[in-house]
Design a protein around this motif. Sequence first.
Motif, PDB file in Angstrom:
ATOM      1  N   GLY A 110      10.401  34.875  36.415  1.00  0.00           N
ATOM      2  CA  GLY A 110       9.076  34.889  35.814  1.00  0.00           C
ATOM      3  C   GLY A 110       8.321  36.161  36.118  1.00  0.00           C
ATOM      4  O   GLY A 110       8.784  37.024  36.880  1.00  0.00           O
ATOM      5  N   ASP A 111       7.123  36.263  35.520  1.00  0.00           N
ATOM      6  CA  ASP A 111       6.300  37.471  35.677  1.00  0.00           C
ATOM      7  C   ASP A 111       4.968  37.200  36.349  1.00  0.00           C
ATOM      8  O   ASP A 111       4.187  38.123  36.563  1.00  0.00           O
ATOM      9  CB  ASP A 111       6.036  38.106  34.305  1.00  0.00           C
ATOM     10  N   ASN A 112       4.682  35.937  36.671  1.00  0.00           N
ATOM     11  CA  ASN A 112       3.363  35.570  37.167  1.00  0.00           C
ATOM     12  C   ASN A 112       3.493  34.976  38.566  1.00  0.00           C
ATOM     13  O   ASN A 112       4.129  33.935  38.759  1.00  0.00           O
ATOM     14  CB  ASN A 112       2.707  34.561  36.219  1.00  0.00           C
ATOM     15  N   LEU A 113       2.888  35.635  39.543  1.00  0.00           N
ATOM     16  CA  LEU A 113       2.970  35.162  40.928  1.00  0.00           C
ATOM     17  C   LEU A 113       2.388  33.768  41.098  1.00  0.00           C
ATOM     18  O   LEU A 113       2.898  32.956  41.873  1.00  0.00           O
ATOM     19  CB  LEU A 113       2.232  36.138  41.848  1.00  0.00           C
ATOM     20  N   MET A 114       1.287  33.490  40.386  1.00  0.00           N
ATOM     21  CA  MET A 114       0.547  32.256  40.625  1.00  0.00           C
ATOM     22  C   MET A 114       1.114  31.053  39.876  1.00  0.00           C
ATOM     23  O   MET A 114       0.692  29.928  40.128  1.00  0.00           O
ATOM     24  CB  MET A 114      -0.923  32.451  40.238  1.00  0.00           C
ATOM     25  N   THR A 115       2.048  31.279  38.963  1.00  0.00           N
ATOM     26  CA  THR A 115       2.649  30.156  38.246  1.00  0.00           C
ATOM     27  C   THR A 115       4.160  30.149  38.441  1.00  0.00           C
ATOM     28  O   THR A 115       4.716  29.236  39.050  1.00  0.00           O
ATOM     29  CB  THR A 115       2.294  30.197  36.750  1.00  0.00           C
ATOM     30  N   ASP A 116       4.849  31.178  37.949  1.00  0.00           N
ATOM     31  CA  ASP A 116       6.309  31.206  38.002  1.00  0.00           C
ATOM     32  C   ASP A 116       6.828  31.241  39.435  1.00  0.00           C
ATOM     33  O   ASP A 116       7.709  30.451  39.808  1.00  0.00           O
ATOM     34  CB  ASP A 116       6.837  32.437  37.245  1.00  0.00           C
ATOM     35  N   ILE A 117       6.311  32.157  40.222  1.00  0.00           N
ATOM     36  CA  ILE A 117       6.814  32.322  41.591  1.00  0.00           C
ATOM     37  C   ILE A 117       6.309  31.189  42.485  1.00  0.00           C
ATOM     38  O   ILE A 117       7.068  30.580  43.241  1.00  0.00           O
ATOM     39  CB  ILE A 117       6.406  33.698  42.158  1.00  0.00           C
ATOM     40  N   TYR A 118       5.011  30.896  42.393  1.00  0.00           N
ATOM     41  CA  TYR A 118       4.431  29.802  43.173  1.00  0.00           C
ATOM     42  C   TYR A 118       5.176  28.504  42.882  1.00  0.00           C
ATOM     43  O   TYR A 118       5.546  27.754  43.793  1.00  0.00           O
ATOM     44  CB  TYR A 118       2.956  29.665  42.814  1.00  0.00           C
ATOM     45  N   GLY A 119       5.401  28.228  41.577  1.00  0.00           N
ATOM     46  CA  GLY A 119       6.043  26.973  41.200  1.00  0.00           C
ATOM     47  C   GLY A 119       7.478  26.877  41.683  1.00  0.00           C
ATOM     48  O   GLY A 119       7.903  25.826  42.178  1.00  0.00           O
ATOM     49  N   ALA A 120       8.247  27.954  41.538  1.00  0.00           N
ATOM     50  CA  ALA A 120       9.641  27.935  41.983  1.00  0.00           C
ATOM     51  C   ALA A 120       9.721  27.748  43.496  1.00  0.00           C
ATOM     52  O   ALA A 120      10.527  26.952  43.998  1.00  0.00           O
ATOM     53  CB  ALA A 120      10.334  29.233  41.568  1.00  0.00           C
ATOM     54  N   ASN A 121       8.882  28.471  44.233  1.00  0.00           N
ATOM     55  CA  ASN A 121       8.892  28.343  45.688  1.00  0.00           C
ATOM     56  C   ASN A 121       8.399  26.969  46.137  1.00  0.00           C
ATOM     57  O   ASN A 121       8.884  26.412  47.126  1.00  0.00           O
ATOM     58  CB  ASN A 121       8.030  29.438  46.315  1.00  0.00           C
ATOM     59  N   LEU A 122       7.433  26.432  45.407  1.00  0.00           N
ATOM     60  CA  LEU A 122       6.942  25.093  45.725  1.00  0.00           C
ATOM     61  C   LEU A 122       8.032  24.047  45.507  1.00  0.00           C
ATOM     62  O   LEU A 122       8.222  23.147  46.331  1.00  0.00           O
ATOM     63  CB  LEU A 122       5.731  24.766  44.843  1.00  0.00           C
TER      64      LEU A 122
ATOM     65  N   PHE B 252      -7.182  34.515  44.601  1.00  0.00           N
ATOM     66  CA  PHE B 252      -6.243  33.478  44.193  1.00  0.00           C
ATOM     67  C   PHE B 252      -6.529  33.066  42.754  1.00  0.00           C
ATOM     68  O   PHE B 252      -7.613  32.581  42.440  1.00  0.00           O
ATOM     69  CB  PHE B 252      -6.355  32.274  45.127  1.00  0.00           C
ATOM     70  N   HIS B 253      -5.561  33.259  41.870  1.00  0.00           N
ATOM     71  CA  HIS B 253      -5.724  32.925  40.461  1.00  0.00           C
ATOM     72  C   HIS B 253      -5.155  31.561  40.112  1.00  0.00           C
ATOM     73  O   HIS B 253      -5.109  31.192  38.938  1.00  0.00           O
ATOM     74  CB  HIS B 253      -5.041  33.984  39.584  1.00  0.00           C
ATOM     75  N   GLY B 254      -4.690  30.832  41.113  1.00  0.00           N
ATOM     76  CA  GLY B 254      -4.159  29.503  40.841  1.00  0.00           C
ATOM     77  C   GLY B 254      -5.259  28.497  40.563  1.00  0.00           C
ATOM     78  O   GLY B 254      -6.452  28.780  40.681  1.00  0.00           O
ATOM     79  N   HIS B 255      -4.853  27.284  40.184  1.00  0.00           N
ATOM     80  CA  HIS B 255      -5.816  26.255  39.834  1.00  0.00           C
ATOM     81  C   HIS B 255      -6.629  25.811  41.050  1.00  0.00           C
ATOM     82  O   HIS B 255      -6.172  25.902  42.198  1.00  0.00           O
ATOM     83  CB  HIS B 255      -5.104  25.044  39.220  1.00  0.00           C
ATOM     84  N   ARG B 256      -7.816  25.303  40.785  1.00  0.00           N
ATOM     85  CA  ARG B 256      -8.735  24.846  41.826  1.00  0.00           C
ATOM     86  C   ARG B 256      -8.084  23.882  42.803  1.00  0.00           C
ATOM     87  O   ARG B 256      -8.360  23.911  44.023  1.00  0.00           O
ATOM     88  CB  ARG B 256      -9.921  24.138  41.141  1.00  0.00           C
ATOM     89  N   ASP B 257      -7.213  23.008  42.322  1.00  0.00           N
ATOM     90  CA  ASP B 257      -6.629  21.974  43.163  1.00  0.00           C
ATOM     91  C   ASP B 257      -5.356  22.419  43.876  1.00  0.00           C
ATOM     92  O   ASP B 257      -4.688  21.597  44.507  1.00  0.00           O
ATOM     93  CB  ASP B 257      -6.325  20.732  42.315  1.00  0.00           C
ATOM     94  N   PHE B 258      -5.021  23.688  43.771  1.00  0.00           N
ATOM     95  CA  PHE B 258      -3.833  24.220  44.427  1.00  0.00           C
ATOM     96  C   PHE B 258      -4.260  25.144  45.560  1.00  0.00           C
ATOM     97  O   PHE B 258      -4.906  26.159  45.326  1.00  0.00           O
ATOM     98  CB  PHE B 258      -2.973  25.016  43.423  1.00  0.00           C
ATOM     99  N   ARG B 259      -3.885  24.786  46.768  1.00  0.00           N
ATOM    100  CA  ARG B 259      -4.253  25.607  47.920  1.00  0.00           C
ATOM    101  C   ARG B 259      -3.425  26.888  47.941  1.00  0.00           C
ATOM    102  O   ARG B 259      -2.219  26.868  47.702  1.00  0.00           O
ATOM    103  CB  ARG B 259      -4.004  24.831  49.210  1.00  0.00           C
ATOM    104  N   PHE B 260      -4.077  27.996  48.245  1.00  0.00           N
ATOM    105  CA  PHE B 260      -3.349  29.259  48.317  1.00  0.00           C
ATOM    106  C   PHE B 260      -2.480  29.286  49.568  1.00  0.00           C
ATOM    107  O   PHE B 260      -2.951  29.020  50.668  1.00  0.00           O
ATOM    108  CB  PHE B 260      -4.318  30.445  48.337  1.00  0.00           C
ATOM    109  N   ASP B 261      -1.226  29.594  49.381  1.00  0.00           N
ATOM    110  CA  ASP B 261      -0.278  29.736  50.478  1.00  0.00           C
ATOM    111  C   ASP B 261       0.468  31.047  50.256  1.00  0.00           C
ATOM    112  O   ASP B 261       1.228  31.169  49.292  1.00  0.00           O
ATOM    113  CB  ASP B 261       0.699  28.561  50.484  1.00  0.00           C
ATOM    114  N   PRO B 262       0.248  32.055  51.080  1.00  0.00           N
ATOM    115  CA  PRO B 262       0.896  33.355  50.858  1.00  0.00           C
ATOM    116  C   PRO B 262       2.411  33.259  50.737  1.00  0.00           C
ATOM    117  O   PRO B 262       3.026  34.014  49.986  1.00  0.00           O
ATOM    118  CB  PRO B 262       0.484  34.160  52.089  1.00  0.00           C
ATOM    119  N   GLY B 263       3.004  32.305  51.449  1.00  0.00           N
ATOM    120  CA  GLY B 263       4.455  32.165  51.380  1.00  0.00           C
ATOM    121  C   GLY B 263       4.948  31.737  50.021  1.00  0.00           C
ATOM    122  O   GLY B 263       6.073  32.060  49.627  1.00  0.00           O
ATOM    123  N   LEU B 264       4.103  31.024  49.274  1.00  0.00           N
ATOM    124  CA  LEU B 264       4.532  30.516  47.976  1.00  0.00           C
ATOM    125  C   LEU B 264       4.411  31.540  46.863  1.00  0.00           C
ATOM    126  O   LEU B 264       4.913  31.312  45.760  1.00  0.00           O
ATOM    127  CB  LEU B 264       3.732  29.249  47.615  1.00  0.00           C
TER     128      LEU B 264
END
Length: 440
Positions: A309-321, A402-414
């Motif tokens: 993916g190309d988006n840290l807050m969706t593609d990368i965050y989601g895969a790592n999550l 943090f550009h993620g959704h309000r209900d998603f806590r920012f985690d640098p590792g993700l």
Amino acid sequence: MRGLLPFCRGLYRLGDRRSRTATAVGPRVEFCGGQSSSKPQPRFGLLFDIDGVLVRGRLPIPAARKAFEKLVDSQGRFVVPVVFVTNAGNCLRQTKADQLSHILGVPITQDQVIMSHSPLRMFKRLHDKCVLVSGQGPVLEIAKNLGFNNVVSIDILRESFPLLDMVDHNRRPKLPSNPVGKLPNVEAVILFGEPVRWETNLQLIIDILLTNGNLGSAYNPQNIPHLPLLACNMDLMWMAEAQSPRFGHGTFLVCLENIYKKITGEELKYEALMGKPSELTYHFAEYLIRTQAVQRQWKIPITSLYAIGDNLMTDIYGANLYNRYLEDRISRKNPKAIATMLAATGSTTSLSQEEEIDILVESELALPSATSCKSVLVCTGVYSPDAEVPPDASQCIKETVFHGHRDFRFDPGLVEPNHIVQNVDEAVDLIFEWEKFVPQ
């Protein structure tokens, strides 16, 4: 969130980020007898984002066709299981599959495509309720294709209650008007994606929430908690032909959430959030990967997933999550590990609620066979357009806004990808190298 919110509860799990290095990946190819005796069989599947990875708006990214030439054999069949996971929600899966076939020059079926709204097929308890849908494209057809039998759109509400849409002076009724016809009370709201006229959609959705689905009545402060609200696609921004990212559905959600809180003093609550980075979307993707392997009669289980993916807050965050979820599945079977996890997160959630996602997925899709989901970031979309590939990925990911959704806590590792490459073609080469996979 409440009810089915446990789909996203993994966002609140804490834990040490495990080492993610290419050297940890061992050989993944075995040879089996039968019709596939001369061909390698993969142990891995690929999850491709579309916007910013394969296309920019309507323009294909040059590296995409080159990459997919490596993913099909001489008969046009994929040599590894492939799924396209997009947060778009403005068309049917078949429409998106046809578009991809044309862009990539390879045959794509709808069973290889996951739209942001695809997991709604699993929400069978809502399929017979009167549901309001918001978004673009054939929203009524999309909803019915997902299994919803009693659907109304924002346009239907506006035509039935013309006095409610008053922001645009040119669209206000010229003469006093009474409600037209009789609509059933709305029992749930589903947000497919960003609408065209935000002021109309924001107004009527707030009206529905504050009147408990009955637009013929006035606001009732007792309508808290409000009726079920489900949202697909949380992208704050996405990449089209413009030089800078454009507003996405996540921006619309920010507006809706803040208007609701400003009026009521209460937080807007979601029954469920879908699309990347939701775990439920990755469950669905893994199920389709597994299904392709079965259809090809590949005997080796698919144990590794790679999300490009190309988006840290969706593609990368989601895969790592999802990778963290796969790791935590083992821990959740251990009562002591569960107690430790809940204490660390400060959660008062009971064990039965924590396992709701497993129960739903097991009943609809079967539990995953994959044991890992690795993330690969490309530089052709939201992340660093036209930038040189950084020599050290760990040094280039900074904790900024943090550009993620309000209900998603920012985690640098993700938001730390396993690897960064220039484009999707380099991503495919890298994964084949990791897996020691040489298609024949």
